[in-house]
Design a protein around this motif. Structure first.
Motif, PDB file in Angstrom:
ATOM      1  N   GLY A   1      74.443  72.403 149.999  1.00 29.74           N
ATOM      2  CA  GLY A   1      74.737  72.941 151.312  1.00 29.74           C
ATOM      3  C   GLY A   1      73.659  73.912 151.746  1.00 29.74           C
ATOM      4  O   GLY A   1      72.696  74.178 151.030  1.00 29.74           O
TER       5      GLY A   1
ATOM      6  N   TYR B   1      71.952  62.457 148.607  1.00 27.81           N
ATOM      7  CA  TYR B   1      71.917  61.668 149.833  1.00 27.81           C
ATOM      8  C   TYR B   1      70.511  61.110 150.042  1.00 27.81           C
ATOM      9  O   TYR B   1      69.528  61.646 149.530  1.00 27.81           O
ATOM     10  CB  TYR B   1      72.369  62.487 151.045  1.00 27.81           C
ATOM     11  CG  TYR B   1      71.452  63.602 151.471  1.00 27.81           C
ATOM     12  CD1 TYR B   1      70.580  63.436 152.544  1.00 27.81           C
ATOM     13  CD2 TYR B   1      71.467  64.831 150.819  1.00 27.81           C
ATOM     14  CE1 TYR B   1      69.746  64.461 152.957  1.00 27.81           C
ATOM     15  CE2 TYR B   1      70.638  65.872 151.230  1.00 27.81           C
ATOM     16  CZ  TYR B   1      69.781  65.683 152.291  1.00 27.81           C
ATOM     17  OH  TYR B   1      68.955  66.698 152.702  1.00 27.81           O
TER      18      TYR B   1
ATOM     19  N   PHE C   1      80.486  67.170 154.683  1.00 22.64           N
ATOM     20  CA  PHE C   1      79.121  66.758 154.996  1.00 22.64           C
ATOM     21  C   PHE C   1      79.176  65.444 155.760  1.00 22.64           C
ATOM     22  O   PHE C   1      79.965  64.551 155.424  1.00 22.64           O
ATOM     23  CB  PHE C   1      78.305  66.590 153.717  1.00 22.64           C
ATOM     24  CG  PHE C   1      78.030  67.886 153.006  1.00 22.64           C
ATOM     25  CD1 PHE C   1      76.841  68.575 153.218  1.00 22.64           C
ATOM     26  CD2 PHE C   1      78.963  68.428 152.131  1.00 22.64           C
ATOM     27  CE1 PHE C   1      76.584  69.771 152.575  1.00 22.64           C
ATOM     28  CE2 PHE C   1      78.720  69.628 151.477  1.00 22.64           C
ATOM     29  CZ  PHE C   1      77.530  70.297 151.699  1.00 22.64           C
TER      30      PHE C   1
ATOM     31  N   VAL D   1      72.345  71.021 157.546  1.00 26.94           N
ATOM     32  CA  VAL D   1      72.217  71.518 156.177  1.00 26.94           C
ATOM     33  C   VAL D   1      70.867  72.202 155.981  1.00 26.94           C
ATOM     34  O   VAL D   1      70.781  73.258 155.359  1.00 26.94           O
ATOM     35  CB  VAL D   1      72.403  70.369 155.167  1.00 26.94           C
ATOM     36  CG1 VAL D   1      72.018  70.799 153.762  1.00 26.94           C
ATOM     37  CG2 VAL D   1      73.844  69.871 155.188  1.00 26.94           C
TER      38      VAL D   1
ATOM     39  N   THR E   1      68.692  72.708 149.189  1.00 21.78           N
ATOM     40  CA  THR E   1      68.468  71.267 149.159  1.00 21.78           C
ATOM     41  C   THR E   1      67.166  70.986 148.437  1.00 21.78           C
ATOM     42  O   THR E   1      66.162  71.661 148.678  1.00 21.78           O
ATOM     43  CB  THR E   1      68.418  70.698 150.590  1.00 21.78           C
ATOM     44  OG1 THR E   1      69.671  70.954 151.240  1.00 21.78           O
ATOM     45  CG2 THR E   1      68.153  69.198 150.573  1.00 21.78           C
TER      46      THR E   1
ATOM     47  N   LEU F   1      71.510  65.396 158.052  1.00 22.86           N
ATOM     48  CA  LEU F   1      72.735  65.765 157.363  1.00 22.86           C
ATOM     49  C   LEU F   1      73.245  67.100 157.901  1.00 22.86           C
ATOM     50  O   LEU F   1      72.502  68.078 157.971  1.00 22.86           O
ATOM     51  CB  LEU F   1      72.475  65.865 155.864  1.00 22.86           C
ATOM     52  CG  LEU F   1      73.719  66.048 154.975  1.00 22.86           C
ATOM     53  CD1 LEU F   1      74.595  64.809 155.039  1.00 22.86           C
ATOM     54  CD2 LEU F   1      73.312  66.341 153.536  1.00 22.86           C
ATOM     55  N   TRP F   2      74.528  67.115 158.276  1.00 23.01           N
ATOM     56  CA  TRP F   2      75.194  68.319 158.754  1.00 23.01           C
ATOM     57  C   TRP F   2      76.317  68.704 157.786  1.00 23.01           C
ATOM     58  O   TRP F   2      76.741  67.893 156.965  1.00 23.01           O
ATOM     59  CB  TRP F   2      75.788  68.097 160.146  1.00 23.01           C
ATOM     60  CG  TRP F   2      74.796  68.143 161.265  1.00 23.01           C
ATOM     61  CD1 TRP F   2      73.690  67.361 161.413  1.00 23.01           C
ATOM     62  CD2 TRP F   2      74.828  69.007 162.404  1.00 23.01           C
ATOM     63  NE1 TRP F   2      73.023  67.683 162.577  1.00 23.01           N
ATOM     64  CE2 TRP F   2      73.706  68.680 163.201  1.00 23.01           C
ATOM     65  CE3 TRP F   2      75.697  70.011 162.834  1.00 23.01           C
ATOM     66  CZ2 TRP F   2      73.433  69.341 164.404  1.00 23.01           C
ATOM     67  CZ3 TRP F   2      75.440  70.658 164.027  1.00 23.01           C
ATOM     68  CH2 TRP F   2      74.304  70.321 164.804  1.00 23.01           C
ATOM     69  N   GLN F   3      76.815  69.929 157.940  1.00 21.71           N
ATOM     70  CA  GLN F   3      77.948  70.407 157.158  1.00 21.71           C
ATOM     71  C   GLN F   3      78.899  71.166 158.065  1.00 21.71           C
ATOM     72  O   GLN F   3      78.512  71.676 159.124  1.00 21.71           O
ATOM     73  CB  GLN F   3      77.488  71.315 156.020  1.00 21.71           C
ATOM     74  CG  GLN F   3      76.873  72.624 156.497  1.00 21.71           C
ATOM     75  CD  GLN F   3      76.411  73.521 155.357  1.00 21.71           C
ATOM     76  OE1 GLN F   3      75.665  73.073 154.495  1.00 21.71           O
ATOM     77  NE2 GLN F   3      76.855  74.780 155.364  1.00 21.71           N
TER      78      GLN F   3
END
Length: 244
Positions: free
Chosen positions: A140, A124, A76, A101, A145, A88-90
């Motif tokens: 994820g 986060y 992440f 995400v 989320t 936020l990325w994954q």
């Protein structure tokens, strides 16, 4: 020490590191003027070679952050694009598996400010365009989320202890305090000392052994180090530093 690989000349600033399944992930910033108009790239190395995974054609604050961690067999990190901005990325290590995400842009979209793995979740915080913030937790894109709480400013996550996440954030009166949560929206609260009280926190909160330490001030003692385990009876001023 041996050379693993080289990066393009226009890439100049490496930041963020995370390990996942024997691979090292990191990001590299580029000069604003470069042949591919790339500003940030996500790279991966298995120790014998390196290669670029995804390009991010926007500056945002991604390149200046240190937000990257591995969790739930994913990496992440703070990514961005020219449409949705910072969020936020994954990544699972593939181009196809590197994506935001949150699938559909909603109020969850915001620039990540801090993150911490605790209690089987990745927590986060985000900063919105109006500079307010919120606390979230995620498993994820597949796991989902969840929103926990909004704040006047982005909270700063310090760490986890005894099943609780600790952070500092502003209350409704605009005063910074130490906070705790078990990760659910109905169990988020400031840590109010049972005895001597502080006026406001003046920095972050960090784990040291079985305690969380934070900086706080009051009218009588000024800036001091405080300690807590999340219990009001065990939230105490640790130092009495001379005032210069």
């Amino acid at each position: 020490i041996s050379l693993v690989g080289t990066i393009p000349d226009y890439m100049y600033f490496m930041t963020n590191l995370a390990e996942l399944n024997g691979n090292i992930y990191f990001s590299i910033s580029a000069f604003q003027s470069n042949p591919n108009n790339d500003h940030i790239q996500l790279w991966v190395s298995d120790g014998s070679s390196i290669h670029s995974l995804v390009n991010f054609p926007c500056m945002d604050s991604f390149g200046q952050s240190t937000l990257m961690t591995s969790f739930n067999n994913l990496v992440f990190f703070q990514g961005c694009d020219s449409v949705r901005g910072g969020e936020l990325w994954q990544s699972d290590g593939t181009v196809e598996g590197t994506l935001p995400v949150v699938e559909t842009p909603t109020e969850m979209i915001g620039n990540p400010a801090s993150m911490q793995v605790a209690n089987g979740w990745l927590f986060y915080t985000v900063e919105y365009d109006d500079l307010s913030g919120a606390l979230y937790r995620t498993l994820g894109r597949v796991g989902g989320t969840q929103f926990i709480r909004s704040f006047q400013k982005p909270p700063f996550i310090g760490g986890a202890l005894r099943g609780m996440l600790f952070f500092t954030a502003k209350n409704e009166q605009g005063i910074y305090q130490a906070w705790k949560t078990n990760g659910t929206p109905d169990w988020v609260s400031p840590i109010i000392p049972a005895g001597e009280a502080y006026t406001q926190t003046t920095g972050g909160i960090l784990p040291v052994g079985q305690w969380m330490l934070f900086s706080a001030s009051d009218a009588s003692h000024g800036h001091e180090v405080w300690m807590t385990d999340g219990n009001p009876q065990n939230t105490l001023r640790l130092t009495d530093l001379p005032v210069s």
